[in-house]
Design a protein around this motif. Structure first.
Motif, PDB file in Angstrom:
ATOM      1  N   PHE A 146       1.491  -1.198   0.237  1.00  0.00           N
ATOM      2  CA  PHE A 146      -0.151  -0.103   0.026  1.00  0.00           C
ATOM      3  C   PHE A 146       0.973   1.224   0.233  1.00  0.00           C
ATOM      4  CE2 PHE A 146      -2.583  -3.330   2.302  1.00  0.00           C
ATOM      5  CZ  PHE A 146      -3.928  -3.593   1.500  1.00  0.00           C
ATOM      6  N   ILE A 147       0.944   1.802  -0.771  1.00  0.00           N
ATOM      7  CA  ILE A 147       1.065   3.784  -0.718  1.00  0.00           C
ATOM      8  C   ILE A 147       0.519   4.508  -0.149  1.00  0.00           C
ATOM      9  CG2 ILE A 147       2.117   5.201  -1.649  1.00  0.00           C
ATOM     10  CD1 ILE A 147       3.215   3.319  -4.078  1.00  0.00           C
ATOM     11  N   ILE A 148      -0.178   5.366   1.525  1.00  0.00           N
ATOM     12  CA  ILE A 148      -0.271   5.745   1.738  1.00  0.00           C
ATOM     13  C   ILE A 148       0.078   6.996   1.503  1.00  0.00           C
ATOM     14  CG2 ILE A 148      -1.414   6.538   3.623  1.00  0.00           C
ATOM     15  CD1 ILE A 148      -1.083   3.485   4.505  1.00  0.00           C
ATOM     16  N   THR A 170       6.635  -7.574  12.671  1.00  0.00           N
ATOM     17  CA  THR A 170       6.811  -9.072  12.182  1.00  0.00           C
ATOM     18  C   THR A 170       6.076  -9.142  11.468  1.00  0.00           C
ATOM     19  OG1 THR A 170       5.125 -10.549  14.031  1.00  0.00           O
ATOM     20  CG2 THR A 170       7.820  -9.939  14.876  1.00  0.00           C
ATOM     21  N   LYS A 171       5.032  -9.436  11.071  1.00  0.00           N
ATOM     22  CA  LYS A 171       4.355  -9.131  10.021  1.00  0.00           C
ATOM     23  C   LYS A 171       4.079  -8.006   9.500  1.00  0.00           C
ATOM     24  CE  LYS A 171       2.104 -13.203  11.860  1.00  0.00           C
ATOM     25  NZ  LYS A 171       0.256 -14.110  11.875  1.00  0.00           N
ATOM     26  N   GLU A 172       4.219  -7.285   9.575  1.00  0.00           N
ATOM     27  CA  GLU A 172       3.953  -6.044   8.756  1.00  0.00           C
ATOM     28  C   GLU A 172       5.475  -4.826   8.552  1.00  0.00           C
ATOM     29  OE1 GLU A 172       0.707  -7.936   8.464  1.00  0.00           O
ATOM     30  OE2 GLU A 172       0.757  -6.780  10.772  1.00  0.00           O
ATOM     31  N   PHE A 173       5.170  -4.053   7.651  1.00  0.00           N
ATOM     32  CA  PHE A 173       6.444  -3.348   7.247  1.00  0.00           C
ATOM     33  C   PHE A 173       6.216  -2.398   7.055  1.00  0.00           C
ATOM     34  CE2 PHE A 173       7.976  -7.620   5.679  1.00  0.00           C
ATOM     35  CZ  PHE A 173       8.738  -8.224   6.926  1.00  0.00           C
ATOM     36  N   ILE A 174       5.842  -0.600   8.064  1.00  0.00           N
ATOM     37  CA  ILE A 174       5.952   0.135   7.353  1.00  0.00           C
ATOM     38  C   ILE A 174       6.956   1.218   7.754  1.00  0.00           C
ATOM     39  CG2 ILE A 174       4.503   2.441   8.424  1.00  0.00           C
ATOM     40  CD1 ILE A 174       2.939   0.320   9.442  1.00  0.00           C
ATOM     41  N   THR A 175       7.298   1.727   6.037  1.00  0.00           N
ATOM     42  CA  THR A 175       8.757   2.607   6.264  1.00  0.00           C
ATOM     43  C   THR A 175       7.962   3.993   5.544  1.00  0.00           C
ATOM     44  OG1 THR A 175      10.440   2.566   5.380  1.00  0.00           O
ATOM     45  CG2 THR A 175       9.528   1.063   4.146  1.00  0.00           C
ATOM     46  N   ALA A 176       8.350   4.373   4.872  1.00  0.00           N
ATOM     47  CA  ALA A 176       8.893   6.087   4.320  1.00  0.00           C
ATOM     48  C   ALA A 176      10.266   5.864   3.300  1.00  0.00           C
ATOM     49  CB  ALA A 176       8.917   7.318   4.936  1.00  0.00           C
ATOM     50  N   VAL A 177       9.684   5.904   1.631  1.00  0.00           N
ATOM     51  CA  VAL A 177      11.281   6.118   0.536  1.00  0.00           C
ATOM     52  C   VAL A 177      11.152   7.650   0.131  1.00  0.00           C
ATOM     53  CG1 VAL A 177      10.573   3.897  -0.223  1.00  0.00           C
ATOM     54  CG2 VAL A 177       9.129   5.798  -0.870  1.00  0.00           C
ATOM     55  N   ASP A 178       9.950   8.406   0.909  1.00  0.00           N
ATOM     56  CA  ASP A 178       9.564   9.718   0.400  1.00  0.00           C
ATOM     57  C   ASP A 178       9.554  10.945   1.270  1.00  0.00           C
ATOM     58  OD1 ASP A 178       7.744  10.313  -0.440  1.00  0.00           O
ATOM     59  OD2 ASP A 178       7.996   9.480  -1.927  1.00  0.00           O
ATOM     60  N   GLU A 179       9.225  11.988   0.880  1.00  0.00           N
ATOM     61  CA  GLU A 179       8.630  13.433   1.959  1.00  0.00           C
ATOM     62  C   GLU A 179       7.059  12.529   2.391  1.00  0.00           C
ATOM     63  OE1 GLU A 179      10.507  15.116   3.738  1.00  0.00           O
ATOM     64  OE2 GLU A 179      12.588  14.230   2.756  1.00  0.00           O
ATOM     65  N   LYS A 180       6.657  12.241   0.974  1.00  0.00           N
ATOM     66  CA  LYS A 180       5.045  12.713   1.722  1.00  0.00           C
ATOM     67  C   LYS A 180       3.897  11.195   1.785  1.00  0.00           C
ATOM     68  CE  LYS A 180       2.723  15.512  -0.871  1.00  0.00           C
ATOM     69  NZ  LYS A 180       2.177  16.134  -1.391  1.00  0.00           N
ATOM     70  N   ILE A 182       3.683   7.273   2.761  1.00  0.00           N
ATOM     71  CA  ILE A 182       3.933   6.071   3.721  1.00  0.00           C
ATOM     72  C   ILE A 182       3.483   5.308   3.078  1.00  0.00           C
ATOM     73  CG2 ILE A 182       3.480   4.910   5.439  1.00  0.00           C
ATOM     74  CD1 ILE A 182       1.888   8.036   6.234  1.00  0.00           C
ATOM     75  N   ILE A 183       4.475   3.757   3.482  1.00  0.00           N
ATOM     76  CA  ILE A 183       4.613   3.118   2.678  1.00  0.00           C
ATOM     77  C   ILE A 183       4.188   1.538   3.716  1.00  0.00           C
ATOM     78  CG2 ILE A 183       5.506   0.616   1.314  1.00  0.00           C
ATOM     79  CD1 ILE A 183       6.202   4.203   0.102  1.00  0.00           C
ATOM     80  N   LEU A 184       2.922   0.295   3.104  1.00  0.00           N
ATOM     81  CA  LEU A 184       2.676  -0.405   4.344  1.00  0.00           C
ATOM     82  C   LEU A 184       2.580  -1.421   3.276  1.00  0.00           C
ATOM     83  CD1 LEU A 184       1.041  -1.813   6.771  1.00  0.00           C
ATOM     84  CD2 LEU A 184      -0.875  -0.857   5.667  1.00  0.00           C
TER      85      LEU A 184
END
Length: 363
Positions: A146-148, A170-180, A182-184
């Motif tokens: 998902f991209i939020i 352990t089961k979900e990865f939540i990160t960000a690759v730019d300023e706006k 959120i990657i799930l």
């Protein structure tokens, strides 16, 4: 790696419980957190010698020192004021607590880096599987990206809300690759299909709108089985986000699987689009049509080329709608009551939208 604020909160909590003065220093003796600031410079001179010694704990001028390791390297030195056995135990507990925090933060940092590199295709295939094994990440599990997108840059509030929705590390990865954005990367159950994926997206949207007071758009890739394909799901979500902004501006959740013809148009080169529009409209453009004509066209398409239903929804006489369609046919040579002409006109409108978007974003 651990923020000074977290270190301070940890030893403040321990002092509240034990009433023992504690501090955390780096390997050079620099104080990172302390419960007694005015005493800090009295003994930290001894830290470098202690770090270079073989001892794991040491008593210096009424303070007990303890080492915290990161891969056999001293990362922190914990001190506890007092010479009693109880103080020694509290110091050991504090160092144990900081050690566990260090392990947890390092694992989270390593996983975050791994996921970012995975999404951006910065890893060799063999590295993907080797690092997954090292980080205890299942490689053969159904996942979807998902991209939020938030309207505000660096919206940390929205990021924390998403992390609270999915507390499992352990089961979900939540990160960000730019300023706006959120990657799930969400792990799915075996039987979960598009309906469940849509439900998750709707839950995220509603929660962010309510708790973070943030207007967001959510794009969804397709579900993948192998961890090496997670980057493909992410790229699909990126395309869904872009295509949604062009053709489906009223929709806040856009799935790659529902992009339809918009996905094809998005991949067309601009010169080819210009040639197509020129062939269809000659010296005209859909932008030249007045608002009434465009509204009529869109409503006609919404009602599957049904003249009666369109005229009813526009609150106009059937003959008035027919007159407008005849006028449009005279100007463009396309009769929207004929399916082939209607689909040509629909595609042309979408191509014009795409061209305008690309011009505004400078390609």
């Amino acid at each position: 790696m651990i923020s000074n604020q977290i270190l301070q909160t940890t030893i403040d909590g321990l002092k509240t419980i034990t009433r023992i003065e504690l501090s955390v220093m780096d390997a050079e003796g620099k104080v990172l957190a302390a419960t007694e600031e005015d005493k800090m410079d009295e003994y930290n001179f001894a830290v470098p010698d202690f770090v270079n010694s073989q001892a794991e704990s040491q008593l210096v001028q009424g303070y007990q020192f303890f080492k915290v390791f990161d891969d056999n390297t001293v990362e922190y030195v914990i001190s506890a004021r007092g010479e009693a056995e109880d103080v020694y135990k509290i110091g050991k507990i504090a160092s144990f607590q900081i050690q566990n925090l260090l392990v947890a933060y390092k694992e989270r940092f390593d996983k975050d880096n791994f996921v970012k590199n995975l999404l951006l295709d910065n890893l060799l295939l063999v590295d993907i599987y080797n690092r997954s094994k090292k980080l205890h990440i299942d490689t053969d599990v159904k996942r979807v990206a998902f991209i939020i997108e938030t309207k505000m840059e660096k919206d940390n509030n929205a990021l924390e809300v998403v992390r609270n929705i999915f507390p499992s590390k352990t089961k979900e990865f939540i990160t960000a690759v730019d300023e706006k954005n959120i990657i799930l990367v969400k792990e799915l159950k075996e039987g979960d299909g598009q309906e469940e994926i849509d439900r998750i997206a709707k839950m995220i949207l509603d929660t962010l709108n309510a708790e973070a007071m943030s207007s967001v758009f959510i794009a969804i890739g397709t579900a993948v089985r192998d961890i090496k394909d997670v980057s493909r799901s992410y790229k699909e979500a990126k395309m869904a986000l872009e295509v949604g902004k062009i053709f489906y501006t009223e929709t806040h959740i856009m799935a790659y699987s529902r992009l339809g013809i918009g996905r094809l148009i998005y991949q067309l080169p601009i010169p080819l689009c210009k040639m197509f529009i020129s062939e269809i409209f000659q010296d005209k453009s859909p932008d030249d049509f007045d608002e009434e004509t465009l509204s009529t066209i869109n409503k006609f398409f919404e009602n599957s080329l049904n003249v009666s239903e369109t005229s009813r929804q526009l609150y106009i006489h059937r003959n008035t709608l027919v007159y407008r369609l005849d006028k449009l046919q005279k100007n463009t040579g396309l009769d929207l009551r004929v399916f082939e002409d209607a689909i040509t006109f629909k595609i042309a409108l979408m191509v014009v939208k795409y061209m305008k978007y690309m011009v505004e974003s400078d390609y």
